[in-house]
Structures are given as C-alpha cells and as structure tokens.
Design a protein around this motif. Structure first.
Motif: not given
Length: 123
Positions: A41, A43-47, A90
């Motif tokens: 997975t 890093k933070k803002p991306n999914s 990311d």
C-alpha cells in the motif's frame, strides 16, 4: 563548537552522500531473479495495491525492490526480469522498475497508448 585553532589544525569534514544507485553499479539496466512478488500500500494521501517484486540481481547479488508497472502481470516467483532505475514516489524503498515485454515478464496486450513503456506490440 570548534575553536579557530582546532579548525586550522583539522578543518571541517565533508558529509558523505549516500549512493542511490548502489545496486545498479551505474548501469542503465540489470538482470535479476525474482524470489517473491507481493502487493504494497502507498504512503498517506494515496490508496491502492501497488505490485512490487523483490529482485536479486544476478551480477552482484544485491536484493532490491522493483515496481511492476501497468495493469496485471504474469510474473511468478523465480522468473527472470530486467530492471531499470526510477523510483516510485509513494512507495518507500522502491527505487527501480521492472521492464515489461523483456525476459519472463510479458508486455500488456491491447495497449494503444504509451506502448513502448509497457512492451506492447503495434496493431
């Protein structure tokens, strides 16, 4: 804080820069064997579920993480792949990409745009 006399005697030591291309030995591409393929997975803002492979380079036995670009892949454990540089912003620690359409990693069929990046043949 050093005194002036200490600076005259010893000087200042320059900081050593870390080498990001340590595994590649300044080569544009390297051949490697893939011990395992997994999803990670970002890093933070991306999914998402990014496809990542652990690759052991044949020439110098370095273990690196490489991103598998494009939608879907046929890669299995212990298949040979060609690795190029380029980090994935990311995904921490992933500093290289697998090249599609070379060795055991197939290109993406029915790809119309950006075919050269994904090993797709012309129609």
């Amino acid at each position: 804080m050093p005194t002036l006399n200490q600076l005259i005697r010893h000087g200042r030591e320059e900081k050593r820069r870390t080498d990001r291309t340590r595994a590649s030995d300044q080569c544009p591409q390297k051949l490697g064997v893939r011990p395992r393929v997994f999803k990670r997975t970002p890093k933070k803002p991306n999914s998402a579920q990014r496809k990542v492979a652990k690759v052991r380079l044949i020439s110098n036995k370095h273990d690196i993480f490489a991103h598998i670009p494009g939608e879907g892949h046929n890669s299995q454990d212990h298949s040979t792949v060609l690795i190029r540089g380029g980090r994935v912003k990311d995904l921490p620690g992933v500093k290289s990409h697998c090249i599609r359409g070379v060795k055991d990693l197939l290109g993406i069929p029915d790809r119309r745009r950006g075919r050269s990046k994904y090993g797709a043949k012309s129609i």
